[in-house]
Enzyme design. Structure first.
Site, mmCIF file in Angstrom:
data_model
loop_
_atom_site.group_PDB
_atom_site.id
_atom_site.type_symbol
_atom_site.label_atom_id
_atom_site.label_comp_id
_atom_site.label_asym_id
_atom_site.label_seq_id
_atom_site.Cartn_x
_atom_site.Cartn_y
_atom_site.Cartn_z
ATOM 1 N N CYS A 188 30.882 106.585 49.820
ATOM 2 C CA CYS A 188 29.751 107.409 50.251
ATOM 3 C C CYS A 188 29.879 107.784 51.727
ATOM 4 C CB CYS A 188 28.422 106.702 49.974
ATOM 5 S SG CYS A 188 27.898 105.539 51.252
ATOM 6 N N CYS A 218 27.855 104.857 54.545
ATOM 7 C CA CYS A 218 28.354 103.541 54.966
ATOM 8 C C CYS A 218 29.283 103.653 56.172
ATOM 9 C CB CYS A 218 29.117 102.867 53.829
ATOM 10 S SG CYS A 218 28.096 102.228 52.493
ATOM 11 N N CYS A 273 33.445 101.549 48.960
ATOM 12 C CA CYS A 273 32.436 102.594 48.797
ATOM 13 C C CYS A 273 32.893 103.875 49.494
ATOM 14 C CB CYS A 273 31.096 102.139 49.371
ATOM 15 S SG CYS A 273 29.770 103.352 49.119
#
Length: 189
Positions: free
Chosen positions: A50, A53, A48
């Site tokens: 993003c 996180c 991920c």
């Protein structure tokens, strides 16, 4: 030059074991670490990009998966946990000393309600399901990655066997769209 995507990607994806029945996530603290027991195999593991996180030092991506909320039990030093952002969809419970996100339940009305997001590289045990795709790849630019590096990052993800998406993979996007369609009445509930 190869990017430092994540240690569990850069050094080869971990191997899943049919006998893996869960394990214990442990934060980075050397004294009184937070421990969280996870029952069963994890699902939808992915890299991920993003900015929400937790990522290991130097990694561009996190590795994150889900498990049903009822499969998550804090077993040691839960008093060290605090929700990072109470207004976020994923209520990431992080260790207040080392910063590792230990689990993140989705509690509001959402397609992912009842699931907890976890970082499986924190398992003491091997055999958990490896990442199967990369999500929110373009979001690494928001964390400071030069856009000129993106073609190489996507190529490196593909070489590792992780299809890069700038959202979630098609299966999870279908789950989200189905939830929205049922909620709006476009599909029967």
């Amino acid at each position: 030059m190869a990017e430092k995507l994540h240690p569990k990607i850069d050094h080869g994806l971990p191997k899943e074991s049919a006998s893996f029945s869960g394990g214990t996530l442990v934060c980075l603290c050397t004294s009184k670490p937070v421990k969280v027991k996870i029952k069963g195999q994890i699902a939808h593991n992915h890299a991920c990009g993003c900015t929400k996180c937790w990522k290991p030092d130097g990694a561009i991506f996190s590795v994150v998966a889900v498990t049903p909320h009822e499969n998550v039990t804090v077993t040691e030093n839960g008093d060290k946990l605090k929700v990072v952002d109470p207004s976020a969809l994923i209520l990431r419970h992080a260790c207040t000393q080392c910063g590792v996100h230990m689990y993140g339940p989705v509690e509001r009305d959402h397609a992912f309600k009842g699931l907890d997001f976890i970082h499986p590289e924190r398992f003491e045990e091997d055999g958990w399901s490896p990442p199967g795709f990369a999500a929110f790849v373009s979001s690494v630019i928001e964390s400071g990655v030069d856009p000129g590096r993106m073609a190489g990052i996507r190529a490196q993800l593909k070489a590792a066997g992780l299809e890069p998406y700038d959202c979630l993979n098609p299966v999870l996007m279908d789950v989200l769209a189905t939830f929205a369609a049922k909620k709006s009445g476009a599909l029967p509930a």
